[in-house]
Design a protein around this motif. Structure first.
Motif, mmCIF file in Angstrom:
data_model
loop_
_atom_site.group_PDB
_atom_site.id
_atom_site.type_symbol
_atom_site.label_atom_id
_atom_site.label_comp_id
_atom_site.label_asym_id
_atom_site.label_seq_id
_atom_site.Cartn_x
_atom_site.Cartn_y
_atom_site.Cartn_z
ATOM 1 N N SER A 82 -0.395 -30.192 26.265
ATOM 2 C CA SER A 82 -0.519 -30.828 24.325
ATOM 3 C C SER A 82 -0.803 -30.472 23.480
ATOM 4 O O SER A 82 -0.642 -30.127 22.109
ATOM 5 N N ASN A 83 -2.408 -30.066 23.514
ATOM 6 C CA ASN A 83 -3.291 -30.084 22.513
ATOM 7 C C ASN A 83 -2.658 -28.794 22.548
ATOM 8 O O ASN A 83 -3.004 -28.301 21.043
ATOM 9 N N TRP A 84 -2.622 -27.601 23.073
ATOM 10 C CA TRP A 84 -2.076 -25.766 22.887
ATOM 11 C C TRP A 84 -1.000 -26.228 22.373
ATOM 12 O O TRP A 84 -0.480 -25.704 21.160
ATOM 13 N N GLU A 85 -0.142 -26.901 22.515
ATOM 14 C CA GLU A 85 1.120 -27.448 22.254
ATOM 15 C C GLU A 85 1.656 -27.591 20.346
ATOM 16 O O GLU A 85 2.244 -27.802 19.243
ATOM 17 N N SER A 86 0.450 -29.193 20.088
ATOM 18 C CA SER A 86 0.390 -30.040 18.737
ATOM 19 C C SER A 86 -0.658 -28.580 18.011
ATOM 20 O O SER A 86 -1.254 -29.144 16.749
ATOM 21 N N GLY A 87 -2.101 -28.179 18.743
ATOM 22 C CA GLY A 87 -2.672 -26.871 17.276
ATOM 23 C C GLY A 87 -3.873 -27.608 17.308
ATOM 24 O O GLY A 87 -4.964 -26.926 16.994
ATOM 25 N N MET B 44 9.046 -22.375 25.218
ATOM 26 C CA MET B 44 8.603 -21.813 26.785
ATOM 27 C C MET B 44 8.957 -22.665 28.105
ATOM 28 O O MET B 44 9.875 -22.448 28.799
ATOM 29 N N ARG B 45 7.883 -23.948 27.925
ATOM 30 C CA ARG B 45 7.870 -25.183 29.193
ATOM 31 C C ARG B 45 9.436 -25.499 28.963
ATOM 32 O O ARG B 45 9.759 -26.019 30.299
ATOM 33 N N ILE B 46 10.355 -25.312 27.383
ATOM 34 C CA ILE B 46 11.037 -26.268 27.570
ATOM 35 C C ILE B 46 12.562 -26.208 28.458
ATOM 36 O O ILE B 46 13.279 -26.166 28.589
ATOM 37 N N GLU B 47 12.179 -25.000 27.873
ATOM 38 C CA GLU B 47 13.643 -23.278 28.961
ATOM 39 C C GLU B 47 13.325 -23.399 30.305
ATOM 40 O O GLU B 47 14.228 -23.125 31.113
ATOM 41 N N MET B 48 12.008 -23.824 30.643
ATOM 42 C CA MET B 48 11.758 -23.419 32.456
ATOM 43 C C MET B 48 12.024 -25.128 32.663
ATOM 44 O O MET B 48 12.150 -25.350 33.803
ATOM 45 N N GLY B 49 12.724 -26.005 31.619
ATOM 46 C CA GLY B 49 12.681 -27.296 32.468
ATOM 47 C C GLY B 49 11.280 -28.455 33.055
ATOM 48 O O GLY B 49 11.388 -28.765 34.058
ATOM 49 N N LEU B 50 9.463 -27.579 32.239
ATOM 50 C CA LEU B 50 9.175 -27.864 33.133
ATOM 51 C C LEU B 50 8.946 -29.462 31.752
ATOM 52 O O LEU B 50 8.591 -29.620 30.614
ATOM 53 N N SER B 51 7.723 -30.265 32.322
ATOM 54 C CA SER B 51 6.953 -31.132 31.756
ATOM 55 C C SER B 51 5.532 -30.346 31.460
ATOM 56 O O SER B 51 5.227 -29.832 31.938
ATOM 57 N N GLN B 52 5.050 -30.734 30.163
ATOM 58 C CA GLN B 52 3.419 -30.758 30.538
ATOM 59 C C GLN B 52 2.876 -30.678 31.444
ATOM 60 O O GLN B 52 2.118 -30.212 31.547
ATOM 61 N N ARG B 53 3.211 -32.148 32.471
ATOM 62 C CA ARG B 53 1.935 -31.924 33.980
ATOM 63 C C ARG B 53 2.789 -30.704 34.728
ATOM 64 O O ARG B 53 1.700 -30.337 34.757
#
Length: 69
Positions: A51-56, A26-35
């Motif tokens: 980052s912690n959410w994405e890595s589990g 979702m973040r990538i499709e929205m063109g957003l960085s993690q920040r």
């Protein structure tokens, strides 16, 4: 017939992995960085949290999940 505890645990882990992938996708499709995603959240989080959410490493709360962008 009830699920065995082991089967239930595997289902939960599979769901967690799918959630991690969905957050990142979702973040990538929205063109957003993690920040940038962190800055758009209504609850205060920083880039490392995303980052912690994405890595589990940590799990997003249901409240946080509902207010993502």
């Amino acid at each position: 017939m009830k699920n065995s505890p082991g089967k239930r645990k595997r289902q939960i882990e599979k769901c967690k992995v799918q959630m991690q992938r969905c957050i990142r996708q979702m973040r990538i499709e929205m063109g957003l960085s993690q920040r940038e995603l962190a800055a758009k959240m209504s609850s205060k989080v920083d880039q490392s949290t995303v980052s912690n959410w994405e890595s589990g490493k940590t799990e997003m709360t249901s409240a946080q999940l509902l207010v993502v962008v």
